[in-house]
Design a protein around this motif. Structure first.
Motif, mmCIF file in Angstrom:
data_model
loop_
_atom_site.group_PDB
_atom_site.id
_atom_site.type_symbol
_atom_site.label_atom_id
_atom_site.label_comp_id
_atom_site.label_asym_id
_atom_site.label_seq_id
_atom_site.Cartn_x
_atom_site.Cartn_y
_atom_site.Cartn_z
ATOM 1 N N VAL A 115 -5.930 3.966 0.329
ATOM 2 C CA VAL A 115 -4.928 4.653 -0.484
ATOM 3 C C VAL A 115 -5.476 5.994 -0.956
ATOM 4 O O VAL A 115 -4.805 7.029 -0.871
ATOM 5 C CB VAL A 115 -4.518 3.784 -1.691
ATOM 6 C CG1 VAL A 115 -3.655 4.580 -2.659
ATOM 7 C CG2 VAL A 115 -3.784 2.533 -1.228
ATOM 8 N N ASP A 116 -6.712 5.987 -1.448
ATOM 9 C CA ASP A 116 -7.351 7.221 -1.905
ATOM 10 C C ASP A 116 -7.444 8.235 -0.768
ATOM 11 O O ASP A 116 -7.112 9.417 -0.939
ATOM 12 C CB ASP A 116 -8.737 6.894 -2.461
ATOM 13 C CG ASP A 116 -9.490 8.137 -2.933
ATOM 14 O OD1 ASP A 116 -8.931 8.882 -3.753
ATOM 15 O OD2 ASP A 116 -10.629 8.344 -2.476
ATOM 16 N N LEU A 120 -6.619 7.293 -10.190
ATOM 17 C CA LEU A 120 -6.589 6.206 -9.215
ATOM 18 C C LEU A 120 -6.425 4.838 -9.874
ATOM 19 O O LEU A 120 -5.549 4.044 -9.501
ATOM 20 C CB LEU A 120 -7.874 6.246 -8.375
ATOM 21 C CG LEU A 120 -7.789 5.721 -6.950
ATOM 22 C CD1 LEU A 120 -6.822 6.550 -6.129
ATOM 23 C CD2 LEU A 120 -9.169 5.725 -6.316
ATOM 24 N N CYS A 170 -2.857 3.958 -11.876
ATOM 25 C CA CYS A 170 -1.722 3.691 -11.002
ATOM 26 C C CYS A 170 -1.880 2.368 -10.251
ATOM 27 O O CYS A 170 -0.986 1.524 -10.268
ATOM 28 C CB CYS A 170 -1.548 4.843 -10.020
ATOM 29 S SG CYS A 170 -0.147 4.633 -8.895
ATOM 30 N N ILE A 171 -3.033 2.182 -9.610
ATOM 31 C CA ILE A 171 -3.217 0.978 -8.789
ATOM 32 C C ILE A 171 -3.232 -0.273 -9.657
ATOM 33 O O ILE A 171 -2.666 -1.313 -9.275
ATOM 34 C CB ILE A 171 -4.500 1.100 -7.950
ATOM 35 C CG1 ILE A 171 -4.362 2.253 -6.949
ATOM 36 C CG2 ILE A 171 -4.786 -0.208 -7.208
ATOM 37 C CD1 ILE A 171 -5.615 2.529 -6.139
ATOM 38 N N GLU A 172 -3.841 -0.207 -10.833
ATOM 39 C CA GLU A 172 -3.863 -1.377 -11.717
ATOM 40 C C GLU A 172 -2.449 -1.800 -12.100
ATOM 41 O O GLU A 172 -2.142 -3.000 -12.162
ATOM 42 C CB GLU A 172 -4.677 -1.090 -12.975
ATOM 43 C CG GLU A 172 -4.746 -2.290 -13.908
ATOM 44 C CD GLU A 172 -5.668 -2.076 -15.106
ATOM 45 O OE1 GLU A 172 -5.842 -3.046 -15.867
ATOM 46 O OE2 GLU A 172 -6.202 -0.964 -15.280
ATOM 47 N N ILE A 202 2.365 2.080 -3.358
ATOM 48 C CA ILE A 202 1.411 2.762 -4.240
ATOM 49 C C ILE A 202 1.258 4.225 -3.821
ATOM 50 O O ILE A 202 1.241 5.137 -4.661
ATOM 51 C CB ILE A 202 0.046 2.047 -4.217
ATOM 52 C CG1 ILE A 202 0.172 0.614 -4.750
ATOM 53 C CG2 ILE A 202 -0.983 2.819 -5.042
ATOM 54 C CD1 ILE A 202 -1.088 -0.221 -4.583
ATOM 55 N N TYR A 254 0.231 -1.617 -10.334
ATOM 56 C CA TYR A 254 0.859 -2.347 -9.225
ATOM 57 C C TYR A 254 0.192 -3.698 -8.984
ATOM 58 O O TYR A 254 0.868 -4.687 -8.670
ATOM 59 C CB TYR A 254 0.833 -1.479 -7.962
ATOM 60 C CG TYR A 254 1.936 -0.451 -7.954
ATOM 61 C CD1 TYR A 254 3.169 -0.717 -7.374
ATOM 62 C CD2 TYR A 254 1.747 0.783 -8.567
ATOM 63 C CE1 TYR A 254 4.189 0.223 -7.385
ATOM 64 C CE2 TYR A 254 2.761 1.731 -8.589
ATOM 65 C CZ TYR A 254 3.981 1.446 -8.001
ATOM 66 O OH TYR A 254 4.993 2.368 -8.031
ATOM 67 N N TYR A 313 0.833 -1.205 0.000
ATOM 68 C CA TYR A 313 0.000 0.000 0.000
ATOM 69 C C TYR A 313 0.866 1.253 0.000
ATOM 70 O O TYR A 313 0.618 2.210 -0.759
ATOM 71 C CB TYR A 313 -0.935 0.007 1.214
ATOM 72 C CG TYR A 313 -2.234 -0.722 1.007
ATOM 73 C CD1 TYR A 313 -2.246 -2.052 0.602
ATOM 74 C CD2 TYR A 313 -3.463 -0.102 1.225
ATOM 75 C CE1 TYR A 313 -3.441 -2.728 0.424
ATOM 76 C CE2 TYR A 313 -4.658 -0.770 1.047
ATOM 77 C CZ TYR A 313 -4.640 -2.086 0.643
ATOM 78 O OH TYR A 313 -5.826 -2.753 0.446
ATOM 79 N N MET A 330 -8.949 -0.607 -1.871
ATOM 80 C CA MET A 330 -8.022 0.512 -1.961
ATOM 81 C C MET A 330 -8.532 1.875 -1.467
ATOM 82 O O MET A 330 -7.839 2.882 -1.669
ATOM 83 C CB MET A 330 -7.538 0.665 -3.406
ATOM 84 C CG MET A 330 -6.693 -0.486 -3.896
ATOM 85 S SD MET A 330 -5.099 -0.543 -3.023
ATOM 86 C CE MET A 330 -4.471 -2.128 -3.582
ATOM 87 N N MET A 374 -9.499 -3.524 -6.389
ATOM 88 C CA MET A 374 -9.657 -2.080 -6.275
ATOM 89 C C MET A 374 -10.556 -1.717 -5.096
ATOM 90 O O MET A 374 -10.384 -0.661 -4.477
ATOM 91 C CB MET A 374 -10.256 -1.513 -7.564
ATOM 92 C CG MET A 374 -9.319 -1.503 -8.755
ATOM 93 S SD MET A 374 -7.909 -0.375 -8.572
ATOM 94 C CE MET A 374 -8.739 1.215 -8.438
#
Length: 368
Positions: free
Chosen positions: A209-210, A179, A182-184, A167, A186, A164, A206, A203
């Motif tokens: 993270v947001d 969002l 970037c996350i996809e 990211i 990783y 986490y 997450m 997702m």
């Protein structure tokens, strides 16, 4: 009382054309009083489905926050997102659910006692009053320390926690990223053959993270302004707990305030700060609300905002990748109050023309 309210609702809509307009699945999230149950007490059908009432749901956060509601939607659901990236997400991962783009809009008070709100027709007469507005820069939001989210992440296994934070660091290094992209990247690095269903489920874990990145940039933006010598009037709770080298420049209500008080605070300011909640192709209602008060909106940008407003004509953009320049940028704006006032007038006219809730209601009418 709830049972009586539901009974009144049934009586009010029975045999009539009705529609539910709601935000963030309020009334659609399995609320006990709005569902018929079987003998075991398990929900079977919602009141809205039973009465055949169309439901228009406006999501003001990313769809990752509503994974359960979207995975098991009611039959008569139509959704609206306030960012076009969110619409793309919906159409990719939930193609069977209707989704359209519906930006947020601004709020305005019917009365603004003692507050000079410029209009194009009388801007010359109001300039002197506008210059006397008591706030240099207003910001309407609560303060949430990043440490609060760190505590949530600390409860994870170290492997997940490190993932986490990796990211999060990527967003700090390049805050222009949306969002999903970037996350996809990783998630696929770890599991290259992820299906879209698995990616969607990943997702949904997450939101932390947001929340972390939006909280980090909100705090950093306000701190840089205050420590750079700008008086920042913050309407919201807990700002007095933020560490700041020049706390005298952070003027806080010290408590949570009602929406109407946020509007009044903006109407007392020459500039209204906005920090985008990671909307890269949408807008926050703080921007439109500021404009409707004749206040210059001061914000980081998005693709959608750049289409709607021109820098230094109807809005003032700052660069989220160069926040250290914010104090100097604000000081330069204040050195030419007439320029800033004229910008505010043009911004107000633009918001009144295209970005009120009346505009959005007219758009929603096409779906009713």
């Amino acid at each position: 009382m709830l049972g009586l309210s539901v009974w009144k609702l049934r009586q009010a809509v029975q045999g009539k054309k009705a529609v539910l307009i709601t935000f963030n699945f309020i009334g659609l999230s399995g609320e006990e009083q709005l569902w018929e149950s079987d003998h075991a007490g398990d929900p079977v059908i919602s009141l809205w489905e039973m009465l055949e009432i169309p439901c228009l749901n406006i999501m003001v956060d990313h769809p990752i926050y509503y994974y359960k509601a979207l995975r098991y939607p009611i039959a008569n659901l139509r959704t609206f997102c306030i960012d076009r990236d969110h619409v793309s997400y919906m159409r990719r991962f939930y193609p069977d659910i209707f989704c359209e783009f519906l930006p947020l809009a601004g709020n305005c008070l019917s009365e603004q006692a003692g507050i000079a709100i410029p209009a194009a027709s009388d801007s010359d007469q109001l300039f002197e009053q506008w210059k006397k507005r008591p706030y240099t820069l207003a910001f309407t939001a609560n303060y949430v320390p990043v440490s609060n989210i760190d505590r949530q992440l600390a409860a994870m296994d170290s492997e997940y926690r490190d993932f986490y934070y990796e990211i999060i660091d990527a967003f700090i290094q390049n805050p222009k990223q949306d969002l999903l992209s970037c996350i996809e990247t990783y998630l696929r690095r770890e599991i290259p053959d992820l299906s879209d269903d698995q990616l969607c489920e990943g997702m949904s874990s997450m939101p932390a993270v947001d929340l972390w990145i939006r909280t980090y940039f909100r705090e950093k933006t306000v701190r840089i302004l205050a420590e750079g010598g700008i008086k920042v009037h913050v309407s919201g709770k807990d700002w007095d707990s933020m560490r700041c080298a020049r706390p005298e420049n952070l003027i806080s209500t010290g408590r949570m305030v009602a929406s109407v008080d946020c509007v009044r605070a903006m109407a007392k300011a020459k500039l209204a700060l906005n920090t985008m909640p990671w909307f890269k192709d949408g807008a926050h209602d703080r921007i439109f609300t500021a404009m409707l008060q004749g206040t210059a909106a001061f914000t980081d940008d998005s693709v959608y905002l750049r289409e709607q407003f021109v820098h230094m004509d109807t809005i003032v953009y700052y660069d989220i990748q160069r926040l250290e320049l914010l104090p100097e940028q604000v000081m330069c704006l204040l050195e030419d109050p007439e320029l800033l006032f004229r910008l505010s007038c043009r911004g107000k006219a633009a918001a009144e023309r295209l970005h009120t809730w009346k505009n959005r209601a007219q758009h929603l009418r096409t779906y009713i």
